[in-house]
Design a protein around this motif. Sequence first.
Motif, mmCIF file in Angstrom:
data_model
loop_
_atom_site.group_PDB
_atom_site.id
_atom_site.type_symbol
_atom_site.label_atom_id
_atom_site.label_comp_id
_atom_site.label_asym_id
_atom_site.label_seq_id
_atom_site.Cartn_x
_atom_site.Cartn_y
_atom_site.Cartn_z
ATOM 1 N N TYR A 39 0.833 -1.206 0.000
ATOM 2 C CA TYR A 39 0.000 0.000 0.000
ATOM 3 C C TYR A 39 0.869 1.259 0.000
ATOM 4 O O TYR A 39 0.512 2.272 -0.618
ATOM 5 C CB TYR A 39 -0.930 0.003 1.210
ATOM 6 N N PHE A 40 1.988 1.206 0.702
ATOM 7 C CA PHE A 40 2.884 2.368 0.761
ATOM 8 C C PHE A 40 3.480 2.640 -0.626
ATOM 9 O O PHE A 40 3.621 3.803 -1.026
ATOM 10 C CB PHE A 40 3.999 2.131 1.778
ATOM 11 N N LEU A 41 3.833 1.589 -1.365
ATOM 12 C CA LEU A 41 4.335 1.760 -2.728
ATOM 13 C C LEU A 41 3.270 2.410 -3.608
ATOM 14 O O LEU A 41 3.565 3.304 -4.419
ATOM 15 C CB LEU A 41 4.744 0.404 -3.318
ATOM 16 N N MET A 42 2.017 1.968 -3.433
ATOM 17 C CA MET A 42 0.908 2.576 -4.169
ATOM 18 C C MET A 42 0.801 4.061 -3.838
ATOM 19 O O MET A 42 0.603 4.902 -4.729
ATOM 20 C CB MET A 42 -0.402 1.855 -3.820
ATOM 21 N N PHE A 43 0.955 4.397 -2.545
ATOM 22 C CA PHE A 43 0.881 5.792 -2.100
ATOM 23 C C PHE A 43 1.984 6.625 -2.752
ATOM 24 O O PHE A 43 1.739 7.754 -3.216
ATOM 25 C CB PHE A 43 1.005 5.844 -0.576
ATOM 26 N N VAL A 44 3.211 6.081 -2.805
ATOM 27 C CA VAL A 44 4.343 6.816 -3.384
ATOM 28 C C VAL A 44 4.108 7.079 -4.871
ATOM 29 O O VAL A 44 4.367 8.183 -5.370
ATOM 30 C CB VAL A 44 5.659 6.032 -3.168
ATOM 31 N N ILE A 45 3.608 6.066 -5.594
ATOM 32 C CA ILE A 45 3.323 6.229 -7.026
ATOM 33 C C ILE A 45 2.269 7.313 -7.247
ATOM 34 O O ILE A 45 2.420 8.189 -8.115
ATOM 35 C CB ILE A 45 2.863 4.890 -7.638
ATOM 36 N N LEU A 46 1.200 7.271 -6.448
ATOM 37 C CA LEU A 46 0.147 8.296 -6.558
ATOM 38 C C LEU A 46 0.675 9.679 -6.216
ATOM 39 O O LEU A 46 0.305 10.679 -6.851
ATOM 40 C CB LEU A 46 -1.025 7.936 -5.640
ATOM 41 N N LEU A 47 1.561 9.741 -5.221
ATOM 42 C CA LEU A 47 2.152 11.021 -4.836
ATOM 43 C C LEU A 47 2.996 11.596 -5.970
ATOM 44 O O LEU A 47 2.924 12.802 -6.269
ATOM 45 C CB LEU A 47 2.998 10.846 -3.576
ATOM 46 N N LEU A 48 3.801 10.753 -6.609
ATOM 47 C CA LEU A 48 4.632 11.211 -7.730
ATOM 48 C C LEU A 48 3.769 11.691 -8.890
ATOM 49 O O LEU A 48 4.061 12.728 -9.519
ATOM 50 C CB LEU A 48 5.562 10.080 -8.184
ATOM 51 N N LEU A 49 2.700 10.956 -9.191
ATOM 52 C CA LEU A 49 1.777 11.376 -10.251
ATOM 53 C C LEU A 49 1.132 12.720 -9.922
ATOM 54 O O LEU A 49 0.957 13.575 -10.793
ATOM 55 C CB LEU A 49 0.708 10.308 -10.467
ATOM 56 N N ALA A 50 0.775 12.892 -8.634
ATOM 57 C CA ALA A 50 0.161 14.156 -8.202
ATOM 58 C C ALA A 50 1.149 15.306 -8.349
ATOM 59 O O ALA A 50 0.777 16.411 -8.785
ATOM 60 C CB ALA A 50 -0.306 14.042 -6.758
ATOM 61 N N LEU A 51 2.410 15.079 -8.001
ATOM 62 C CA LEU A 51 3.433 16.127 -8.111
ATOM 63 C C LEU A 51 3.677 16.526 -9.562
ATOM 64 O O LEU A 51 4.052 17.670 -9.850
ATOM 65 C CB LEU A 51 4.739 15.643 -7.467
ATOM 66 N N ILE A 52 3.457 15.578 -10.476
ATOM 67 C CA ILE A 52 3.661 15.880 -11.900
ATOM 68 C C ILE A 52 2.444 16.573 -12.498
ATOM 69 O O ILE A 52 2.554 17.621 -13.150
ATOM 70 C CB ILE A 52 3.966 14.583 -12.685
ATOM 71 N N PHE A 53 1.248 15.987 -12.272
ATOM 72 C CA PHE A 53 0.066 16.449 -12.977
ATOM 73 C C PHE A 53 -0.692 17.575 -12.272
ATOM 74 O O PHE A 53 -1.354 18.375 -12.934
ATOM 75 C CB PHE A 53 -0.892 15.264 -13.232
ATOM 76 N N TYR A 54 -0.614 17.646 -10.946
ATOM 77 C CA TYR A 54 -1.361 18.692 -10.233
ATOM 78 C C TYR A 54 -0.928 20.099 -10.661
ATOM 79 O O TYR A 54 -1.788 20.940 -10.960
ATOM 80 C CB TYR A 54 -1.208 18.503 -8.727
ATOM 81 N N PRO A 55 0.387 20.394 -10.724
ATOM 82 C CA PRO A 55 0.791 21.742 -11.190
ATOM 83 C C PRO A 55 0.312 22.025 -12.617
ATOM 84 O O PRO A 55 -0.059 23.163 -12.935
ATOM 85 C CB PRO A 55 2.324 21.686 -11.119
#
Length: 330
Positions: A39-55
Motif C-alpha cells: 500500500y505504501f508503494l501505491m501511495f508513493v506512485i500516486l504522490l509522484l503522479l500528483a506532483l507531476i500532474f497537479y501543477p
Amino acid sequence: MFKPAEDENFIKQKAAFEAYYESVLLPKLQENDKIRRRYFLMFVILLLLALIFYPLVICAILVLPDDNTVDIGAILCASGFVILTLRGPIYFYKKKAKNTIMADFAGFFGTFSYHNEQHLPDDLLRNSDLFGKFNIHKGDDYFCGSYKDVAVTISEELLQKKIVYTEFDEKFGNAASSSRSRKKNIFKGICILLTMNKNFKGRTVVLKDRGIFNMFKHISGLERVKLEDMYFEDLFEVYSSDQIEARYLLTTAFMERMLKLSELYGGKSIQFSFNNNQLLLAIPTNQDMFEACSFFRSNVNKKKIFRVFEQFYTVFSVVDILKLNQKTGL
C-alpha cells in the motif's frame, strides 16, 4: 486516556501479554507489514503522479478566461481530488490491518469481536442523558464481547452537532443571504457499556458537578438525589427516576470504587448512567485510541503495541475496580 498504575497485577499482566505478543500477535503484525509496504508503494506512485500532474492542472485552470469564481472552484475540486486519492491507500490499509489484528489484540483479555467504524445506537446514547443534543454520530474502533463473564462493549465515539446559520450581505441596497454551517463537538472519547449484576427498572444518571450551574440542569422524568458521601457529592450530581433504587445502586462501596475509577481517568471527566440493567460510562479523551497499526512506520513496533496494551488494560480496569464480575452487592 491515562497511564495505568504499575502495580503487581499490571506487571503480571504485562509479562503474560509479552508472551501472547510473541506467539499470537507478532506473526500477524509481520504479515500486515508486508501488506503495508504494498500500500505504501501505491501511495508513493500516486504522490509522484500528483506532483507531476497537479501543477499542470492548476496552470491549465489559471490560463482559462478570467473568472475568479470558476478558478477558485476548479482549484478546490482538483485539490480535493488529489487529497482523497492520496488518502485512499492509507484508509484502506488501516481498515484491512485493524480487521486482521484488533480482535486478537482484545482477545488477550477475553472473547471479543471487532468492528471498524461502528458505534453504539443513537437511542442508547440519547436515553443515557450523558450527552447534549447531537445530529452527527461517528464511530471508530468497536469491541463487543465478554471480560471475566461480564458482557462488555467498548466504542470510540464522536458526537457532533451541525449548526446552520445565515449570513446577510448588503450590496447596492439589496439584502442577500447565504447559509453556512459549522460542527460543534458534543463528545469525543470512549464509551464502555457493561452488564450489571443487579436488577433495576428505573434510570439513574451521574454527571460531573458543574458548581452553580447545577441549578439550571433538568432531566425530564428524573429528580435530584442527595447522597451521604460528601466527597462523591462534590464531584458528581445524581439524578434518578427512583430515589430508593438510586441508593440501591449507589452503595457506599460502589461510590468508593467509582471515585477510584474517576481518579484513574482524570478526576471529574467520567460520567455514567444506569438504564435497562446496563451501566454506560462516558470517558472523554482527545487521544486516538487502539492505534496498533501504522502506515508510515513498521507495524512490528513493540513500544507502540505495549502502549495499546496499556490502553486496553485501563479500560478493562473498569470491571475490576467496580467488581462487576462478583456478586458483592456492589
